[in-house]
Design a protein around this motif. Structure first.
Motif, PDB file in Angstrom:
ATOM      1  N   CYS A 171      52.096  30.608  48.683  1.00 47.79           N
ATOM      2  CA  CYS A 171      52.556  30.604  50.080  1.00 47.79           C
ATOM      3  C   CYS A 171      53.892  29.878  50.201  1.00 47.79           C
ATOM      4  O   CYS A 171      54.794  30.332  50.909  1.00 47.79           O
ATOM      5  CB  CYS A 171      51.534  29.919  50.968  1.00 47.79           C
ATOM      6  SG  CYS A 171      50.111  30.916  51.312  1.00 47.79           S
ATOM      7  N   PHE A 172      54.039  28.745  49.506  1.00 51.43           N
ATOM      8  CA  PHE A 172      55.297  27.998  49.568  1.00 51.43           C
ATOM      9  C   PHE A 172      56.440  28.835  49.020  1.00 51.43           C
ATOM     10  O   PHE A 172      57.553  28.822  49.567  1.00 51.43           O
ATOM     11  CB  PHE A 172      55.189  26.702  48.769  1.00 51.43           C
ATOM     12  CG  PHE A 172      54.500  25.593  49.506  1.00 51.43           C
ATOM     13  CD1 PHE A 172      54.448  25.586  50.888  1.00 51.43           C
ATOM     14  CD2 PHE A 172      53.909  24.554  48.829  1.00 51.43           C
ATOM     15  CE1 PHE A 172      53.824  24.574  51.572  1.00 51.43           C
ATOM     16  CE2 PHE A 172      53.276  23.533  49.507  1.00 51.43           C
ATOM     17  CZ  PHE A 172      53.228  23.542  50.872  1.00 51.43           C
ATOM     18  N   LEU A 174      57.413  31.288  51.543  1.00 53.46           N
ATOM     19  CA  LEU A 174      58.047  30.653  52.707  1.00 53.46           C
ATOM     20  C   LEU A 174      59.398  30.042  52.358  1.00 53.46           C
ATOM     21  O   LEU A 174      59.919  29.237  53.125  1.00 53.46           O
ATOM     22  CB  LEU A 174      57.134  29.579  53.279  1.00 53.46           C
ATOM     23  CG  LEU A 174      55.863  30.087  53.949  1.00 53.46           C
ATOM     24  CD1 LEU A 174      54.945  28.936  54.256  1.00 53.46           C
ATOM     25  CD2 LEU A 174      56.208  30.808  55.213  1.00 53.46           C
ATOM     26  N   ALA A 206      60.295  27.802  49.998  1.00 56.84           N
ATOM     27  CA  ALA A 206      60.290  26.360  49.779  1.00 56.84           C
ATOM     28  C   ALA A 206      60.043  26.070  48.307  1.00 56.84           C
ATOM     29  O   ALA A 206      58.952  25.686  47.925  1.00 56.84           O
ATOM     30  CB  ALA A 206      59.218  25.692  50.634  1.00 56.84           C
TER      31      ALA A 206
END
Lengths: 112, 185
Positions: free
Chosen positions: B42-43, B46, B48
């Motif tokens: 997910c990071f 996103l 990041a």
């Protein structure tokens, strides 16, 4: 919007684990799931559509960067989460050495 | 993007539920790893990358800790019945009713505050930078760091990082105190 709702459901899953489980290790797992859902929520807030990672490059063109402030805060929080998890597990080891069980009901019954 | 991340969070929820209901502590810990490594993906989605690097290291260390804790423990207590029912008592007593009512009230309260908070936030993907506009514009020049996240972490918000280091060392001292086998005689 649905992504925020899923994040909330993940938080509730961790909370269910903390409230309903009797095993110390599973309580620690529930706490870490709650923690992870909060990290994810903060990273989701800072996301901008078609943004790039907040790393400045040499090219002069104007880019949209993803918000770096929540990312910096989550970076701090992840490390603190590791420290608290390690401390909880150390307490679990200590309790296991003393009572030979991870079950909180049995630990509750024993005296001393 | 929203759909992909929702699917990954769905897998994380399934992993969390399996971890909480597993009959064996080792499989519970491994299933807990699903949640952490799903967070890494997910990071990355996103945008990041710093968070993804830190999270993958932290998740691996946590997994090693947990496996080390449960290696010399027995898991037979997990196979006991969860809901032990005493003879001669009815299923519905006052404590049961009070518990269920409390849970429902608190779930409703949490949902209410969640909807209030979501109303204030901008929809997913349309975030407007307020505080960090200055960081994005001047951060690279003022701190000399091309990576804005590390620039904020170690320069603009250096005291946060100092506090984080304090917490880390406090946790280390706490762990040493807890695990110390015998004190001074």
């Amino acid at each position: 919007m649905i992504v925020y709702l899923m994040c909330f459901i993940l938080f509730l899953t961790g909370m269910y684990g903390v409230l309903s489980q009797r095993n110390l290790i599973k309580i620690v797992i529930g706490l870490s799931v709650m923690e992870i859902s909060i990290f994810l929520f903060m990273a989701l807030i800072g996301y901008i559509d078609a943004g790039v990672a907040p790393i400045v490059t040499q090219t002069g063109e104007q880019l949209i960067y993803v918000d770096p402030l929540p990312q910096a805060m989550v970076l701090t929080a992840i490390v603190i989460g590791l420290a608290t998890n390690a401390m909880l597990l150390a307490i679990a080891i200590r309790l296991y050495k003393k009572y030979k069980t991870f079950d909180v009901r049995k630990i509750n019954q024993l005296k001393g | 993007m929203e759909v992909i991340i929702s699917v990954i969070i769905g897998f994380m929820i399934i992993g969390a539920i399996f971890a909480l209901n597993a009959k064996d502590l080792l499989s519970a810990v491994i299933a807990c790893g699903i949640v952490g490594y799903g967070l890494v993906i997910c990071f990355l989605l996103l945008k990041a990358p710093d968070l993804a690097i830190v999270q993958i290291v932290v998740e691996t260390i946590t997994l090693i800790f947990m496996v080390a804790v449960i290696l010399d423990s027995s898991s037979k207590e997990l196979n006991e019945k969860r809901w032990t029912h005493l003879e001669g008592t009815s299923y519905i007593n006052t404590r049961f009713v009070v518990n269920i009512t409390t849970v429902i009230v608190f779930a409703g309260l949490l949902l209410f505050f969640f909807s209030q908070a979501i109303d204030v936030l901008a929809p997913f993907g349309q975030h407007v930078t307020r505080m960090s506009t200055a960081y994005i514009e001047n951060g690279a020049n003022q701190t000399g760091s091309a990576n804005l996240v590390t620039g904020i972490l170690f320069d603009f918000r250096g005291y946060d990082t100092l506090g984080e280091a304090t917490i880390l060392f406090t946790a280390v001292i706490g762990i040493l105190t807890i695990l110390r086998l015998k004190g001074k005689q």
